[in-house]
Design a protein around this motif. Structure first.
Motif, PDB file in Angstrom:
ATOM      1  N   SER A 130      49.415  46.254  32.161  1.00 24.20           N
ATOM      2  CA  SER A 130      48.426  46.265  33.034  1.00 24.20           C
ATOM      3  C   SER A 130      48.930  46.412  34.513  1.00 24.20           C
ATOM      4  O   SER A 130      49.373  47.616  34.868  1.00 24.20           O
ATOM      5  CB  SER A 130      48.142  44.723  32.972  1.00 24.20           C
ATOM      6  OG  SER A 130      46.920  44.204  33.971  1.00 24.20           O
TER       7      SER A 130
ATOM      8  N   ALA B 108      47.016  49.087  35.329  1.00 23.95           N
ATOM      9  CA  ALA B 108      46.162  48.660  36.638  1.00 23.95           C
ATOM     10  C   ALA B 108      46.265  49.710  37.624  1.00 23.95           C
ATOM     11  O   ALA B 108      46.204  49.206  38.610  1.00 23.95           O
ATOM     12  CB  ALA B 108      46.073  47.449  36.946  1.00 23.95           C
TER      13      ALA B 108
ATOM     14  N   ALA C 217      38.583  45.709  44.954  1.00 24.13           N
ATOM     15  CA  ALA C 217      38.489  44.395  44.900  1.00 24.13           C
ATOM     16  C   ALA C 217      37.822  43.770  46.168  1.00 24.13           C
ATOM     17  O   ALA C 217      38.257  43.117  47.039  1.00 24.13           O
ATOM     18  CB  ALA C 217      39.936  44.034  44.951  1.00 24.13           C
TER      19      ALA C 217
ATOM     20  N   LEU D  73      39.225  40.312  38.409  1.00 21.58           N
ATOM     21  CA  LEU D  73      39.981  41.071  37.727  1.00 21.58           C
ATOM     22  C   LEU D  73      39.576  41.540  36.289  1.00 21.58           C
ATOM     23  O   LEU D  73      39.839  42.427  35.595  1.00 21.58           O
ATOM     24  CB  LEU D  73      41.488  40.362  37.262  1.00 21.58           C
ATOM     25  CG  LEU D  73      42.337  40.037  38.613  1.00 21.58           C
ATOM     26  CD1 LEU D  73      43.712  39.281  37.878  1.00 21.58           C
ATOM     27  CD2 LEU D  73      42.492  41.198  38.936  1.00 21.58           C
TER      28      LEU D  73
ATOM     29  N   THR E 126      39.846  40.663  33.343  1.00 17.38           N
ATOM     30  CA  THR E 126      40.660  40.747  32.066  1.00 17.38           C
ATOM     31  C   THR E 126      40.432  39.604  31.326  1.00 17.38           C
ATOM     32  O   THR E 126      41.195  39.470  30.176  1.00 17.38           O
ATOM     33  CB  THR E 126      42.043  40.744  32.490  1.00 17.38           C
ATOM     34  OG1 THR E 126      42.476  39.991  33.414  1.00 17.38           O
ATOM     35  CG2 THR E 126      42.290  42.090  33.310  1.00 17.38           C
TER      36      THR E 126
ATOM     37  N   SER F 191      35.705  35.920  32.160  1.00 16.81           N
ATOM     38  CA  SER F 191      35.425  36.583  33.199  1.00 16.81           C
ATOM     39  C   SER F 191      34.078  36.798  33.513  1.00 16.81           C
ATOM     40  O   SER F 191      33.437  37.094  34.493  1.00 16.81           O
ATOM     41  CB  SER F 191      36.044  37.933  33.232  1.00 16.81           C
ATOM     42  OG  SER F 191      37.429  37.925  32.928  1.00 16.81           O
TER      43      SER F 191
ATOM     44  N   ILE G 287      47.263  43.115  43.426  1.00 15.16           N
ATOM     45  CA  ILE G 287      45.924  43.924  43.300  1.00 15.16           C
ATOM     46  C   ILE G 287      45.714  44.864  44.690  1.00 15.16           C
ATOM     47  O   ILE G 287      45.243  45.931  44.656  1.00 15.16           O
ATOM     48  CB  ILE G 287      44.524  43.202  42.969  1.00 15.16           C
ATOM     49  CG1 ILE G 287      43.497  44.023  42.470  1.00 15.16           C
ATOM     50  CG2 ILE G 287      44.204  42.356  44.145  1.00 15.16           C
ATOM     51  CD1 ILE G 287      43.694  44.685  41.237  1.00 15.16           C
TER      52      ILE G 287
END
Length: 277
Positions: A101, A125, A134, A160, A162, A167, A201
């Motif tokens: 990730s 990621a 984001a 995210l 994930t 989510s 992020i």
């Protein structure tokens, strides 16, 4: 498993864990770069199985802001983790790296300049041609400014993507779930790592680039994505694989983003074969 604190050139401290240290004579180890919102402890099972399969040490470490490692700086960029990975590789005399990730993004950027011989990543990621966005960070910051950590965490988890079923929950329901689990070990860990996760992020997005610079990666690069992982991981990976002619690209059937932490035999076998050369 052994544990030690190592010093970095900037005076920082990194908490390092080595599984199978007694196997050092069999060859250099594999360094694991962890994801966001987790600690090195979340990779214990994975490290144990990979070390046993390879017959070589596997080293995991707490990135800054976790365990007894130094705090994450306010002006954090990917370079901080790249320098720390360099220190860990030197300390363990390792040239093989695995990133998961966010750790995969660090590994991909780091391997363009560090002496990495074999590189494997799972759901990295990394942002390639703006594959990672984001827009939710504004809402996250609004919630934290209001002192509503439950809502802020809900925004982060949804952003995210994930957390599989979590989510997809309505924001109000996920906020309530966070409130109810705030006293549990996982609830406490998520809150402790929230701010580091958002910095990370943002750092990924700031490091966005076309695929072509990844031509500097090692010829032996293995890219793995989970079949059930969020689609944006595959978007970046496909672009990197397309320019990196020597790379291998694998989709792990039935696995989501947490496939590494579950350490399925299929993944361990794939990585063992790769790192064994």
């Amino acid at each position: 498993m052994t544990r030690e604190n190592i010093r970095t050139p900037d005076g920082g401290t990194i908490e390092l864990f080595s599984t199978g240290a007694e196997l050092a004579s069999a060859g250099s180890g594999v360094v694991v770069v962890p994801a966001s919102m987790v600690t090195a402890a979340d990779y214990t099972r994975f490290a144990q199985k990979l070390s046993a399969s390879l017959g070589r040490p596997v080293h995991t470490f707490n990135r800054r802001g976790r365990g007894s490692s130094s705090p994450q700086p306010e002006d954090y960029t990917l370079e901080a983790d790249i320098h720390d990975l360099d220190a860990v590789m030197k300390q363990t005399s390792s040239t093989d790296v695995f990133g998961h990730s966010f750790g995969g993004a660090v590994a991909l950027h780091a391997a363009r300049t560090l002496p990495v011989e074999r590189l494997a990543v799972y759901d990295p990621a990394v942002s390639v041609n703006h594959s990672v966005t984001a827009d939710w960070t504004t809402e996250y910051e609004r919630a934290t400014a209001a002192g509503d950590d439950d809502r802020a965490l809900a925004v982060l988890v949804r952003g995210l993507e994930t957390g599989s079923a979590l989510s997809r929950m309505p924001l109000s329901m996920l906020t309530l779930a966070n409130k109810l689990t705030s006293g549990t070990p996982i609830g406490k860990q998520l809150r402790e790592l929230m701010q580091t996760g958002v910095r990370e992020i943002k750092a990924i997005i700031a490091a966005d680039m076309p695929a072509e610079p990844f031509l500097e990666l090692p010829l032996e690069t293995l890219i793995i994505v989970g079949e059930k992982s969020p689609a944006y991981f595959g978007v970046a990976c496909a672009q990197i694989h397309e320019v990196l002619s020597g790379s291998s690209y694998t989709i792990l059937p039935g696995m989501g983003h947490d496939g590494v932490n579950k350490a399925p035999d299929r993944l361990i076998s794939e990585l063992s074969a790769f790192f064994a050369g």
